[in-house]
Design a protein around this motif. Sequence first.
Motif, short mmCIF file in Angstrom:
data_model
loop_
_atom_site.label_atom_id
_atom_site.label_comp_id
_atom_site.label_asym_id
_atom_site.label_seq_id
_atom_site.Cartn_x
_atom_site.Cartn_y
_atom_site.Cartn_z
N TYR A 1 21.78 44.42 45.34
CA TYR A 1 22.93 43.66 44.83
C TYR A 1 23.94 44.50 44.04
O TYR A 1 25.16 44.27 44.18
CB TYR A 1 22.48 42.47 43.99
CG TYR A 1 23.63 41.53 43.70
CD1 TYR A 1 24.11 40.68 44.68
CD2 TYR A 1 24.25 41.52 42.45
CE1 TYR A 1 25.18 39.84 44.44
CE2 TYR A 1 25.32 40.68 42.20
CZ TYR A 1 25.78 39.84 43.20
OH TYR A 1 26.86 39.02 42.95
N PRO A 2 23.52 45.42 43.18
CA PRO A 2 24.53 46.24 42.47
C PRO A 2 25.50 46.94 43.42
O PRO A 2 26.68 47.12 43.09
CB PRO A 2 23.67 47.26 41.70
CG PRO A 2 22.40 46.52 41.44
CD PRO A 2 22.15 45.72 42.69
N LEU A 3 25.03 47.32 44.61
CA LEU A 3 25.92 47.93 45.59
C LEU A 3 26.94 46.92 46.10
O LEU A 3 28.07 47.28 46.44
CB LEU A 3 25.11 48.48 46.76
CG LEU A 3 24.18 49.66 46.46
CD1 LEU A 3 23.41 50.07 47.71
CD2 LEU A 3 24.97 50.85 45.91
N GLU A 4 26.57 45.63 46.15
CA GLU A 4 27.51 44.59 46.56
C GLU A 4 28.64 44.46 45.55
O GLU A 4 29.80 44.31 45.92
CB GLU A 4 26.77 43.24 46.70
CG GLU A 4 25.83 43.13 47.87
CD GLU A 4 26.56 42.88 49.17
OE1 GLU A 4 27.80 42.71 49.16
OE2 GLU A 4 25.89 42.88 50.22
N VAL A 5 28.29 44.52 44.26
CA VAL A 5 29.31 44.43 43.21
C VAL A 5 30.25 45.62 43.30
O VAL A 5 31.48 45.47 43.22
CB VAL A 5 28.65 44.36 41.82
CG1 VAL A 5 29.71 44.39 40.72
CG2 VAL A 5 27.80 43.10 41.69
N LEU A 6 29.69 46.81 43.47
CA LEU A 6 30.51 48.01 43.59
C LEU A 6 31.41 47.94 44.82
O LEU A 6 32.57 48.35 44.78
CB LEU A 6 29.62 49.25 43.67
CG LEU A 6 28.90 49.64 42.37
CD1 LEU A 6 27.87 50.72 42.65
CD2 LEU A 6 29.90 50.13 41.33
N LYS A 7 30.89 47.40 45.90
CA LYS A 7 31.69 47.27 47.12
C LYS A 7 32.90 46.37 46.89
O LYS A 7 34.01 46.67 47.31
CB LYS A 7 30.82 46.73 48.25
CG LYS A 7 31.57 46.57 49.57
CD LYS A 7 31.61 45.12 49.97
CE LYS A 7 32.35 44.91 51.28
NZ LYS A 7 32.47 43.49 51.66
N THR A 8 32.69 45.25 46.21
CA THR A 8 33.79 44.32 45.92
C THR A 8 34.84 44.98 45.04
O THR A 8 36.04 44.87 45.30
CB THR A 8 33.25 43.05 45.24
OG1 THR A 8 32.34 42.38 46.14
CG2 THR A 8 34.39 42.10 44.89
N ARG A 9 34.40 45.67 43.98
CA ARG A 9 35.35 46.31 43.08
C ARG A 9 36.13 47.42 43.79
O ARG A 9 37.34 47.56 43.59
CB ARG A 9 34.60 46.91 41.88
CG ARG A 9 33.93 45.86 40.99
CD ARG A 9 34.95 44.98 40.27
NE ARG A 9 34.29 44.04 39.38
CZ ARG A 9 34.00 44.29 38.12
NH1 ARG A 9 34.30 45.46 37.58
NH2 ARG A 9 33.39 43.37 37.38
N LEU A 10 35.45 48.21 44.63
CA LEU A 10 36.13 49.29 45.35
C LEU A 10 37.07 48.73 46.42
O LEU A 10 38.12 49.31 46.70
CB LEU A 10 35.10 50.22 45.99
CG LEU A 10 34.31 51.10 45.01
CD1 LEU A 10 33.15 51.78 45.74
CD2 LEU A 10 35.21 52.14 44.36
N THR A 11 36.70 47.61 47.00
CA THR A 11 37.55 46.97 48.00
C THR A 11 38.85 46.48 47.38
O THR A 11 39.93 46.57 47.99
CB THR A 11 36.81 45.79 48.67
OG1 THR A 11 35.64 46.28 49.33
CG2 THR A 11 37.71 45.09 49.68
N LEU A 12 38.77 45.95 46.16
CA LEU A 12 39.93 45.36 45.50
C LEU A 12 40.71 46.35 44.64
O LEU A 12 41.76 45.99 44.09
CB LEU A 12 39.48 44.19 44.61
CG LEU A 12 38.91 42.97 45.34
CD1 LEU A 12 38.28 42.00 44.34
CD2 LEU A 12 39.99 42.26 46.15
N ARG A 13 40.24 47.57 44.51
CA ARG A 13 40.86 48.51 43.58
C ARG A 13 42.28 48.87 44.00
O ARG A 13 42.62 48.87 45.18
CB ARG A 13 40.03 49.79 43.47
CG ARG A 13 40.17 50.77 44.63
CD ARG A 13 39.20 51.92 44.46
NE ARG A 13 39.39 52.99 45.43
CZ ARG A 13 38.85 53.02 46.63
NH1 ARG A 13 38.08 52.02 47.01
NH2 ARG A 13 39.06 54.03 47.45
N LYS A 14 43.09 49.17 43.00
CA LYS A 14 44.44 49.65 43.24
C LYS A 14 44.42 51.17 43.35
O LYS A 14 43.46 51.82 42.93
CB LYS A 14 45.37 49.21 42.10
CG LYS A 14 45.53 47.70 42.00
CD LYS A 14 46.45 47.33 40.85
CE LYS A 14 46.60 45.81 40.75
NZ LYS A 14 47.48 45.41 39.63
#
Length: 275
Positions: free
Chosen positions: A107-120
């Motif tokens: 799951y921590p990788l899922e959170v990181l994936k979401t943040r990296l996907t939305l990053r500016k």
Amino acid sequence: MAGAVSRTGTAPLDRLKVFLQVHGSTSRGINLWSGLRGMVKEGGVVSLWRGNGINVLKIAPESAIKFMAYEQVSTFISSLKEGGSLRVQERFIAGSLAGATAQTIIYPLEVLKTRLTLRKTGQYSGLADCARQILKKEGVRAFYRGYLPNTLGIIPYAGIDLAVYEVCVCTCNVCVREQADPGVLVLLGCGTTSSTCGQLASYPLALIRTRMQAQATAEGKPKLTMAGQFKYIISHEGVQGLYRGITPNFLKVIPAVSISYVVYEHMKKALGVVN
């Protein structure tokens, strides 16, 4: 390899889905094309693949854990019976437990994936920097934000996905081919059908999970619990708000499954794998 190529090929649609899930409610006029144009304008064409690296990275452990758990649970359930194949409800239970087990571990990788996907552009220098910033600003608990709706959502998704897939394959074998080795087209149709059914059932929970994962990046918005997110979406966006971003999600199902099986078959031949 099949999963990596498949996810890379459909990454722009996946990023657009996440973008619409998180920002769609604040930009009423946003749609598929304007969303894609906005992302390209902000970071160039390459920005359409933001978050794809970690999405590919987590394929191996996620898939290995899920299928290992599915086989173990299926074997255990079979041992409690006097023989015969598993029924649909038993496959559903096995698939749900397998999905929940895999998601809990990665799951921590899922959170990181979401943040990296939305990053500016320029927000994070990479995966390690993203993890470091989250840990410093939000603490360890941030890596499990949205875990509850994710786990509740993976139960119907994984359960329905694996159960429908196996039922479809078995039905096609009996009704069409009458043999134990289905063709690629049969597997493609079964995979598309099962994935679509699973996503329809679990999409609202997946949307709430994504919003909870991205809460720290949404400036000026309150930090809500799962129930709070659900009430907020219903009151401000209506029931249709629970399915925001589902169009690009469905658009990537057929190409994702198609690419996956084509690459899978070619990799089997290249590696000399025999069924």
